[in-house]
Design a protein around this motif. Structure first.
Motif, PDB file in Angstrom:
ATOM      1  N   LYS A 125     -26.429  19.496 -14.375  1.00  0.00           N
ATOM      2  CA  LYS A 125     -27.676  19.460 -13.514  1.00  0.00           C
ATOM      3  C   LYS A 125     -28.560  20.706 -14.126  1.00  0.00           C
ATOM      4  O   LYS A 125     -28.108  20.475 -15.498  1.00  0.00           O
ATOM      5  N   ARG A 126     -29.764  20.921 -14.494  1.00  0.00           N
ATOM      6  CA  ARG A 126     -30.403  21.206 -15.098  1.00  0.00           C
ATOM      7  C   ARG A 126     -30.261  22.096 -14.178  1.00  0.00           C
ATOM      8  O   ARG A 126     -30.238  23.303 -13.291  1.00  0.00           O
ATOM      9  N   TYR A 127     -30.857  23.605 -15.430  1.00  0.00           N
ATOM     10  CA  TYR A 127     -31.413  25.167 -15.017  1.00  0.00           C
ATOM     11  C   TYR A 127     -32.071  25.333 -13.931  1.00  0.00           C
ATOM     12  O   TYR A 127     -32.970  24.816 -14.122  1.00  0.00           O
ATOM     13  N   TYR A 128     -32.468  26.137 -12.779  1.00  0.00           N
ATOM     14  CA  TYR A 128     -33.039  26.424 -11.825  1.00  0.00           C
ATOM     15  C   TYR A 128     -32.878  28.043 -11.382  1.00  0.00           C
ATOM     16  O   TYR A 128     -31.455  28.192 -11.192  1.00  0.00           O
ATOM     17  N   TRP A 158     -26.682  29.350 -24.293  1.00  0.00           N
ATOM     18  CA  TRP A 158     -26.571  28.640 -23.373  1.00  0.00           C
ATOM     19  C   TRP A 158     -28.275  27.811 -23.362  1.00  0.00           C
ATOM     20  O   TRP A 158     -29.329  28.163 -23.250  1.00  0.00           O
ATOM     21  N   PRO A 159     -28.384  26.894 -24.535  1.00  0.00           N
ATOM     22  CA  PRO A 159     -29.204  25.832 -25.384  1.00  0.00           C
ATOM     23  C   PRO A 159     -30.044  25.582 -24.226  1.00  0.00           C
ATOM     24  O   PRO A 159     -31.064  25.340 -23.687  1.00  0.00           O
ATOM     25  N   PHE A 165     -35.864  28.854 -19.729  1.00  0.00           N
ATOM     26  CA  PHE A 165     -36.760  30.629 -20.312  1.00  0.00           C
ATOM     27  C   PHE A 165     -37.942  30.229 -20.784  1.00  0.00           C
ATOM     28  O   PHE A 165     -38.759  31.188 -20.766  1.00  0.00           O
ATOM     29  N   ILE A 166     -37.489  30.122 -22.318  1.00  0.00           N
ATOM     30  CA  ILE A 166     -39.100  30.287 -23.648  1.00  0.00           C
ATOM     31  C   ILE A 166     -39.791  29.704 -22.772  1.00  0.00           C
ATOM     32  O   ILE A 166     -41.014  29.660 -23.321  1.00  0.00           O
ATOM     33  N   LYS A 167     -40.036  28.186 -22.485  1.00  0.00           N
ATOM     34  CA  LYS A 167     -40.645  27.062 -22.335  1.00  0.00           C
ATOM     35  C   LYS A 167     -41.737  28.643 -21.129  1.00  0.00           C
ATOM     36  O   LYS A 167     -43.077  28.478 -21.142  1.00  0.00           O
ATOM     37  N   HIS A 168     -41.438  28.478 -19.744  1.00  0.00           N
ATOM     38  CA  HIS A 168     -41.945  29.667 -18.862  1.00  0.00           C
ATOM     39  C   HIS A 168     -42.673  30.720 -19.794  1.00  0.00           C
ATOM     40  O   HIS A 168     -43.683  30.919 -19.559  1.00  0.00           O
TER      41      HIS A 168
END
Length: 407
Positions: A125-128, A158-159, A165-168
């Motif tokens: 799953k993707r992180y949310y 944790w790539p 996070f970085i995108k946001h």
């Protein structure tokens, strides 16, 4: 937009039963109203009735955060996001009607953009993160978003999570970092929307500062279940409490000291976040013949009255970040008990180095703890702290000109 009566929304914290969160709200209100006296501040609260009592005298409107039922479309979207990481951009899990009329949103909380100590990237799953989902919605509405007074990351190892996070963080209008490690980390990851300033909690005044009139040295100690959870395995809890009681006994004997155990979070509905419950347990493990040297603050007194207690101390040892800030703002030499990088960052910001940091898992090392207290007593660093606090309190206002350009 040029006006003086902006509406600024504050969102993120779970409630001001955490005295640090109370200080964030109070300090932020002071900063905003210094620049814009007529600004309207909305604080979105999960505990509006309790928070209204605790924030007495603070010029903010408290609006309730309303979670949608699980059976609703937003509730189903929330469960989908939690289980799979996938979700619709809207609706959000809460009713965001309170956003109407806001000109800007501050995401507040200190360390909400960090990771759980046992975090792992899931293989499927993707992180949310709901706070990031909220921020994305704010941006989609065309409102400026500021991450306010924060420690952020690190996300190395944790790539998937780091990318998320970085995108946001790149899309946020402004990040006000409260310490050097966060500043350098974010800039090192290519973010150019970061400025450094003081945590707003440094600004909160005390109506009455007491001085210690006792001939004995008084040591204030803040320990928390949260810091232990971050530093040790759950099955070690009782063992760690006993060891922490033993080091307190050693401090009493070595310095002929009085000890004040000082909670900075009083959370009757969750003992895993309740300093008072934890410190009661610590005190119960102290030998009966030394227990008269130990006072425990058992009342739920809030940030400002806790400042009065801290000001009676000669030295404070604090696991909670905002307990350390509260103490330092009162001019008291303070040792950070570190369970994450933010303590090292804040110590470097205040002292210029990390000498005043003890990792929590080394606190029970009596030699290290005693040597540091002896250093504080010998060097009499109160004058340095008081001088540094003047500069730090001025630095809390640094973001104002940057924020003005975002409206």
């Amino acid at each position: 937009m040029t006006k003086d009566n902006y509406t600024i929304g504050l969102y993120g914290i779970a409630g001001v039963y955490n005295y640090g969160c109370e200080a964030i709200i109070r300090g932020t209100e002071m900063i905003i109203h210094k620049k814009w006296p007529d600004a309207h501040i909305k604080y979105a609260s999960s505990r509006p009735d309790d928070d209204k009592k605790r924030l007495d005298g603070c010029n903010v409107e408290i609006v309730p955060r309303k979670l949608f039922p699980r059976s609703s479309i937003p509730g189903i979207n929330r469960m989908l996001a939690t289980v799979t990481g996938l979700h619709l951009k809207t609706p959000y899990r809460e009713d965001l009607d309170w956003l109407k009329g806001c000109d800007m949103i501050f995401s507040i909380g200190g360390d909400l953009y960090t990771l759980h100590p046992h975090h792992k990237d899931h293989k499927i799953k993707r992180y949310y993160n709901p706070l990031i989902h909220f921020g994305d919605i704010v941006k989609s509405k065309g409102m400026p978003l500021v991450i306010w007074g924060a420690s952020v990351g690190p996300f190395e190892g944790w790539p998937k999570t780091k990318k998320y996070f970085i995108k946001h963080l790149q899309e946020v209008d402004l990040i006000t970092s409260r310490e050097h490690i966060t500043t350098n980390y974010l800039k090192g990851n290519g973010l150019n929307n970061v400025i450094e300033c003081a945590d707003p909690a440094y600004l909160v005044p005390s109506p009455k500062i007491k001085e210690n009139s006792n001939e004995k040295i008084t040591i204030g100690i803040n320990l928390s279940p949260l810091s232990s959870f971050f530093s040790f395995q759950p099955e070690q809890k009782n063992e760690i409490i006993e060891k922490q009681a033993k080091i307190i006994e050693l401090l009493i004997k070595k310095f002929n000291a009085n000890i004040i155990l000082i909670p900075h979070v009083v959370c009757t509905f969750n003992e895993n976040d309740d300093d008072l419950h934890y410190l009661k347990h610590v005190k119960s493990k102290i030998s009966e013949n030394l227990r008269n040297n130990v006072d425990l603050i058992t009342d739920d007194i809030g940030f400002i009255k806790t400042k009065e207690v801290l000001s009676e101390c000669d030295v404070v040892i604090a696991a909670r970040m905002h307990c350390a800030i509260n103490s330092l703002a009162s001019g008291i030499p303070t040792i950070f008990l570190a369970y994450s990088q933010k303590a090292f960052g804040m110590a470097e910001y205040v002292y210029g180095n990390t000498n005043m940091v003890i990792p929590l898992n080394e606190f029970m090392n009596s030699e290290k703890t005693i040597n540091l207290i002896e250093y504080i007593i010998e060097k009499d660093i109160n004058k340095f702290i008081n001088k540094r606090m003047v500069n730090i309190k001025n630095e809390a206002y640094i973001p104002l000109n940057y924020i003005e350009n975002l409206f």
